[in-house]
Design a protein around this motif. Structure first.
Motif, mmCIF file in Angstrom:
data_model
loop_
_atom_site.group_PDB
_atom_site.id
_atom_site.type_symbol
_atom_site.label_atom_id
_atom_site.label_comp_id
_atom_site.label_asym_id
_atom_site.label_seq_id
_atom_site.Cartn_x
_atom_site.Cartn_y
_atom_site.Cartn_z
ATOM 1 N N LEU A 209 0.833 -1.203 0.000
ATOM 2 C CA LEU A 209 0.000 0.000 0.000
ATOM 3 C C LEU A 209 0.869 1.255 0.000
ATOM 4 O O LEU A 209 0.604 2.215 -0.741
ATOM 5 N N ARG A 210 1.919 1.230 0.795
ATOM 6 C CA ARG A 210 2.813 2.393 0.855
ATOM 7 C C ARG A 210 3.470 2.634 -0.506
ATOM 8 O O ARG A 210 3.573 3.776 -0.966
ATOM 9 N N GLU A 211 3.931 1.557 -1.166
ATOM 10 C CA GLU A 211 4.567 1.704 -2.478
ATOM 11 C C GLU A 211 3.600 2.256 -3.518
ATOM 12 O O GLU A 211 4.018 2.937 -4.466
ATOM 13 N N ALA A 212 2.301 1.955 -3.341
ATOM 14 C CA ALA A 212 1.291 2.426 -4.290
ATOM 15 C C ALA A 212 0.785 3.827 -3.951
ATOM 16 O O ALA A 212 -0.102 4.354 -4.630
ATOM 17 N N GLY A 213 1.337 4.430 -2.908
ATOM 18 C CA GLY A 213 0.928 5.774 -2.513
ATOM 19 C C GLY A 213 -0.404 5.814 -1.792
ATOM 20 O O GLY A 213 -1.047 6.869 -1.725
#
Length: 342
Positions: free
Chosen positions: A268-272
């Motif tokens: 989720l963090r990598e996908a913003g």
């Protein structure tokens, strides 16, 4: 000792061209095996001079105060915490622990039980989810029944009672239901679940409890809302990415184990995607590391070390009477990874 390597059940199965489960059933006297397969196993065992108790015979008369502990993956913090409880009680009882990881391969689990039987372990503990597989149940029973009749003690953690042995059962279904109710109380009405393989009893229970509590509130969790992957950190990462690729936009995601939630948080963090700004995230188990995540993880806290301690207590204080069951409940712990939906 003649220096020859000890022949294992795996060697016999490989030579006969059958599964470990089939080899186990034949060599333990189970009758429901095709005659041609039985003949192949018996022939292979004879050719290889296979003896389940070869090690025990070599050490005849010795007293072995050892416990065989079989888990899915000792590097998983869930199992490490349970193993800590096992080790503590084993030490108090003067028992040496031998630890094996199956990496969720049901055949390896049966093979390790066979090996611990050959080593004359005084007790065997099976830690972690069982498998929703009738053939596995029968093969495991074919190993454990003669072991218990010979005086061996068996205890399991986080499995159903199909094996008819002493059981320590965390309340997975009930804990997941309570988590669903807590998330509903925060105002969430749109959910996705990151699930491990539904061949595992733990996954079935947690998914079932969560789903049933939502249904009682009039909310359907459709199959399209469930993203299945490995019961690991990488599985959680893959399942979260699959959810993102699907275009679904739940306000809350439930990962059926904390380690899957950790992988999901990274995806989720990598996908913003902000947690909990854009989507809330919850797990299950309360392994120690989740309190130190950013944000710390909402979860169902299980008394993991106590699960292991109770199982070891059952094995150390065995009984010939009917199998015993101890149930340990969990507690919903709300942390910053969940918030009211926008």
């Amino acid at each position: 000792m003649n220096g020859q390597p000890h022949v294992t059940l795996e060697d016999v199965a490989r030579s006969a061209g059958v599964s470990l489960a089939t080899a186990s059933r034949v060599l333990n006297g189970t009758t429901n095996v095709r005659p041609d397969l039985r003949d192949r196993v018996v022939s292979a065992a004879a050719d290889l001079a296979y003896t389940p108790n070869a090690h025990a015979q070599a050490l005849a008369g010795a007293s072995h105060r050892t416990v065989g502990v079989i888990c899915h993956d000792v590097s998983d913090p869930y199992f490490a915490s349970i193993a800590r409880g096992v080790m503590r009680v084993a030490g108090e009882n003067g028992l040496l622990v031998m630890l094996a990881s199956t990496f969720r391969d049901p055949g390896k689990e049966i093979a390790y039980v066979s090996m611990f039987r050959a080593q004359r372990a005084s007790a065997i503990l099976l830690i972690g989810s069982g498998f929703e597989d009738r053939a596995w149940e029968q093969a495991m029973a074919a190993e454990l029944d003669p072991y218990r009749k010979g005086g061996g003690q068996v205890a399991v953690v986080s499995r159903h009672r199909s094996l008819k042995v002493d059981t320590v059962q965390p309340e997975n279904r009930e804990g997941a239901a309570e988590l669903a109710k807590a998330l509903l109380a925060m105002g969430h009405r749109s959910f996705a679940v990151l699930s491990g393989p539904r061949a595992l009893t733990t996954v079935v229970d947690r998914l079932g409890g969560f789903r049933e509590a939502l249904a009682e509130a009039g909310i359907e969790l459709a199959e399209e809302d469930i993203f299945e992957a490995a019961f690991t950190r990488d599985g959680g990462y893959a399942a979260a990415n699959a959810m993102l690729a699907s275009g679904r936009k739940p306000t809350c995601v439930f990962a059926v184990t904390d380690v899957m939630a950790i992988g999901a948080l990274t995806a989720l963090r990598e996908a913003g995607v902000s947690v909990p700004g854009d989507v809330s995230l919850a797990g299950f188990d309360d392994i120690p590391v989740v309190r130190d995540l950013t944000p710390p993880l909402t979860t169902v806290a299980l008394p993991l070390e106590e699960l292991g301690a109770q199982a070891m207590e059952l094995a150390a204080n065995g009984t010939k009477s009917r199998s015993r069951v101890k149930r340990l409940g969990g507690e919903v712990v709300l942390r910053a990874s969940t918030a009211r939906p926008r």
